[in-house]
Structure formats: C-alpha cells, structure tokens
Design an enzyme around this catalytic site. Structure first.
Site, short mmCIF file in Angstrom:
data_model
loop_
_atom_site.label_atom_id
_atom_site.label_comp_id
_atom_site.label_asym_id
_atom_site.label_seq_id
_atom_site.Cartn_x
_atom_site.Cartn_y
_atom_site.Cartn_z
N ASP A 165 0.79 -1.16 -0.10
CA ASP A 165 0.11 0.06 -0.13
C ASP A 165 1.07 1.40 0.23
OD1 ASP A 165 0.68 -0.21 2.58
OD2 ASP A 165 -0.81 0.80 3.47
N ASP A 179 8.89 3.21 -1.36
CA ASP A 179 8.13 2.96 -0.30
C ASP A 179 6.73 2.26 -0.52
OD1 ASP A 179 7.17 3.10 2.44
OD2 ASP A 179 6.59 5.15 2.30
N GLU A 203 0.23 -1.00 5.87
CA GLU A 203 1.27 -0.51 6.73
C GLU A 203 1.24 1.14 6.80
OE1 GLU A 203 4.89 1.48 7.85
OE2 GLU A 203 3.84 1.77 5.76
N ASP A 262 12.49 -5.34 8.31
CA ASP A 262 11.38 -4.63 7.77
C ASP A 262 11.96 -3.50 6.88
OD1 ASP A 262 8.99 -3.84 7.30
OD2 ASP A 262 8.37 -3.36 9.17
N HIS A 311 7.00 9.86 0.77
CA HIS A 311 5.65 10.41 0.71
C HIS A 311 5.63 11.75 0.22
CE1 HIS A 311 4.39 8.10 4.58
NE2 HIS A 311 4.67 7.19 3.57
#
Length: 493
Positions: free
Chosen positions: A118, A148, A182, A209, A456
């Site tokens: 996602d 990401d 997430e 991770d 982002h």
C-alpha cells in the site's frame, strides 16, 4: 601537568587501538565473477506494472482494496516458481500475504522478511510524471511506491524466484509477509498476523522490515563515502490534544492573558523553548559513532573513539540540523490548531494537536509529565489520541546484524555500515514481540535531501541501477542466511 599527560595519552591510545567494526567483504558484481543478477527488461516491466496499481491507503477504513487485489494477482501471475514450489505455502490474512519458505533444518528459528504494497496518496499535478505510471526517464523509475515500499517487495520476490529456480533449499525457514495497510497503522495486516502467529507459538530469530537506507557520499560526519544504516530501534509515537478553556466573551474587552487563544500560544511557546532532554551517550548513537570511528577523519575518529569524554561535542554537532537532532531526542511537532469561530468573539476553548516521536529511553508518561511541568500554572487538559511506546534496541553483536552488515557491503563495497534509529514508524512495531531482534533496513541509495523530498513526497523515484542493487541485496541475503557469521564480542579498551 601529569594528569593532562595521562588524559592525552589515554585519548590517543584508545584512538589508535580502537576496534574496526567494518567487515571485509568481496563485493557482488559481474567484474568479481560471483553470482550477480543483471536487471532485464522482464524484471523492470514487472516492477513498472506494479507501480501502476493505485494501492492507496487513505485511512484505517479506506483503502483501494480493488487495486490491492489486482496487484496480488499480478504477483501470482508473474512469479510462477514461487507459487508452484512444494517448499512454499501461501496464507492470506485479510489482504496481506504470508509466504512460508520451508527450510531444511527445522531446529533453527525462522527469519521474518516484511514489506508492504500500500502507498500514500499522490497529488498528480505536482509530479513530473504521473505518479502511477512507472515511467522510466534518464535512468530513473518514477512512481508512488518506488521507494516506499514496492521496491523491497518486488526485490524480495525476484530474489526468491531466482533462488528457487536454481533448485536450492534454504537451511532456515523464512516467512515473507506482504502487508496491505502499513501506511494506516497495519491493524488488519501486521497486527492481525502477529496475533495469529503468536497463537501458533511462532518465534523468529530476527526480522528485517523496511526502515533505514544507504545514504549517499558525504552525509555522515567525518566520512566521505556512503553509509549503510541498519535500524536497530524505532521511535515511539503519541498524538496529544492540548486544550485550554476560558470564559470567552466579546473581543472589545480582551483579558490580559489573551483568552483561550493567548493561552494556547503560551503553551506552544513554552514547549518549543523547553524541549525534551536529549539522551546522547545512552542510546543507539554510541554504537553508531563507534562503528564508524576507524573510517572517519582524524578529528572525528578521536571524538568517536572517546565518547566517554567527547559526547557533549558530538551531541552539539547532532543538534545543529533537524534530522540528526531527531536521532537523539524526543520531538514534538505542532500539527493542528483550533480556536475561534468569529472575528469579534473570544472563544471558550482552544486546542493544539501535538505529534511526538518518542526516543527509546523516554515514555508516553515522561512526555505528559514534561508538558505539565513546562506549562506550569496554565490549566491544561491533555488527551491522548493514539500512542505506542518506543521499541526495544536490538543487538549490534548478533548473527542477524552481522548478516545484514555483510550483505550491505557486498552490494555497496565503499559504504561503512552503522546502526541507527528509525524516526518514522513501520509494521515492525507489531511483529517485534515475536522476534529476538528486529532490524529495519532497505537497500535504497539516496541523499538526505531526497529522503525528505521523495518519501511520501512528489516525484518519488528509484534509479534503475538501484533497483538492480535491491534485487541483488535480497538475493545475497537469502544465500547468506545459510552461512555462519561469527558474533564478535569486543573488550573495552
């Protein structure tokens, strides 16, 4: 005079004899003649297609589940060896996928690899290329999710497909989880999976991770080359509403204290000028600088080899800029403010929302007590909206850490590798209770400026070369899982 001579002698003796923590590794490259996966058009096309699925998570209850389902179908269609191997089982938990790749030695604790498909929303008008196009230009792959975190997910898938295609079996069982939520706390993915695995008594030797990355040249104090940062801990997170109330009334006769808005601005002012204390010398920054010491310039090498004496100097260096400062203290960000409904009316209340990222060593309770102490006699109500404490700090002296270190050096031979603190949040906060150690690292090569701009942000991208490096990192990680990495214990000088 004698004491000064002893002090100076001690400093220089420690500096000259200080442990070199950097592993000596043969790099992974075609020139070295070892196994190297050259990126093909097929690799690139699979990744580009993955970027085109608009797998956006807007909030906990609002995700593009159709796109997520279609991307999962794309994965099944394009990795036939994984999905037909007798060594691999796939179990779905809501829209998150758990692959179990059976190892030959069941006495070994399994390892957990995780990533997520996602992504956050993208403002189309601000991008040089459409954010869900997967466009390639000037050696860059553009699109939301390129760093990401679809790059890691597809890097692992490509590596695993290649590994299984060779007919090999790992000694150690691995679990590979592809999360679907997430970006919105992982409640129906990672949290749910953790609860289910816990019921089954599953424990992991360690997990990897997403998290920290490889910083480009010249970004670490005293070292000009790239730096691979392995996240050994993750900051906690708490969002608070700070609320003041007042009588209110007509604006023609304002009170001396400024009313509710005046008081809430006083609260902000006091907190900005009285931040949480830094804990430099008691956390991750100690091994971070010590592991870099031998590779640094002589001035920084002296400081990093003698933190018992020079911690205040490095703390001052770290405090100059926002990102390094966030590594050594709990931060407070004022993100929303509400107060007033009309230009001639004093409101009865005003509210500011504060997002705090909690340093290991601090707690949510510490933050609330700090706010109450700093604000003093202002009557303030504090509401906790959401919180999770900072993670534990994982070992830098374990087989898992040394395995990741070794693999980073294979792909980035000019890099030094040091432990670091992740200031954001990942799904690892859920899985941590199942793991002996938790590590947060993805092999993305990027500058600090682009970390702020691309993650982002607009024009998120990964270079074609770095995507190739990503596949090779995970492929060599799988191979290295079957090797034994000596755990080094260092005596204090």
């Amino acid at each position: 005079g004698g004491a000064l001579v002893i002090l100076i002698s001690t400093i220089f003796m420690r500096t000259s004899l200080f442990q070199d923590y950097q592993q000596k590794v043969i790099p992974c490259s075609p020139e070295e003649g070892n196994e190297f996966i050259a990126l093909t058009d097929a690799h690139l096309n699979r990744f580009q297609e993955a970027i085109k699925f608009q797998t956006v998570s807007y909030d906990v209850h609002n995700s593009n589940t159709t796109a997520i389902s279609l991307l999962l179908t794309h994965i099944k269609d394009n990795f036939p060896v994984i999905h037909s191997s007798p060594l691999v089982t796939l179990e779905m938990f809501n829209l998150s996928s758990v692959y179990v790749v059976q190892g030959a030695d069941e006495s070994l604790l399994p390892v957990l690899l995780t990533g997520h498909i996602d992504v956050v929303p993208a403002e189309v008008d601000e991008w040089s290329f459409p954010p869900f196009s997967g466009s390639v230009s000037d050696g860059n792959i553009y699109g939301r999710g390129t760093i990401d975190n679809k790059n890691a997910v597809f890097g692992i898938l490509e590596a695993l497909e290649h590994f299984l295609e060779s007919g090999k079996q790992l000694k150690r069982t691995i679990y590979f989880v592809i999360g679907h939520d997430e970006e919105v706390m992982g409640l129906y993915g990672a949290q749910y999976i953790t609860q289910e695995l816990k019921k089954r008594g599953i424990r992991f030797a360690f997990m990897i991770d997403e998290g920290l990355i490889v910083l480009e040249e010249g970004t670490f104090p005293g070292y000009r080359g790239p730096v691979g940062l392995i996240g050994v801990a993750e900051k906690g997170y708490v969002t608070l509403d700070l609320i003041v109330t007042h009588l209110g009334g007509h604006s023609s006769a304002p009170p001396k204290d400024g009313g509710a808005i005046g008081l809430i601005t006083d609260v902000i002012y006091k907190l900005r000028n009285n931040p949480m204390p830094h804990l430099f010398g008691h956390g991750i920054e100690v091994p971070m600088f010590e592991h870099a010491a031998v590779s640094q310039s002589i001035f920084m090498r002296i400081l990093s080899s003698n933190l018992w004496l020079f911690s205040p100097i490095i703390a001052a260096i770290q405090s100059k800029d926002d990102a390094p400062r966030a590594q050594i203290t709990t931060t407070m960000a004022f993100t929303k403010i509400v107060g007033g409904v009309k230009d001639n009316v004093l409101p009865n209340s005003a509210k500011v929302t504060v997002n705090c990222r909690i340093l290991p060593g601090h707690t949510v309770d510490d933050i609330i007590k700090h706010i109450e102490k700093v604000v003093g006699n202002i009557d303030l109500k504090i509401d906790v909206l959401y919180s999770n404490e900072a993670s534990d700090i994982s070992s830098t002296d374990s087989e898992g850490y040394n395995l990741i270190h070794h693999t980073i050096k294979q792909i980035y031979p000019d890099a030094i590798v040091v432990p670091g603190l992740l200031t954001g949040g990942t799904d690892s906060k859920h899985y941590g209770e199942l793991c002996v150690d938790v590590y947060r690292f993805a092999p993305t090569l990027i500058s600090p400026d682009n970390v702020r701009k691309r993650f982002h942000g607009h024009d998120e991208l990964i270079t074609v070369k770095n995507y190739e490096q990503t596949i090779n990192f995970y492929y060599h990680l799988l191979q290295n899982l079957d090797k034994s990495f000596e755990v080094k214990h260092h005596d204090e000088l």
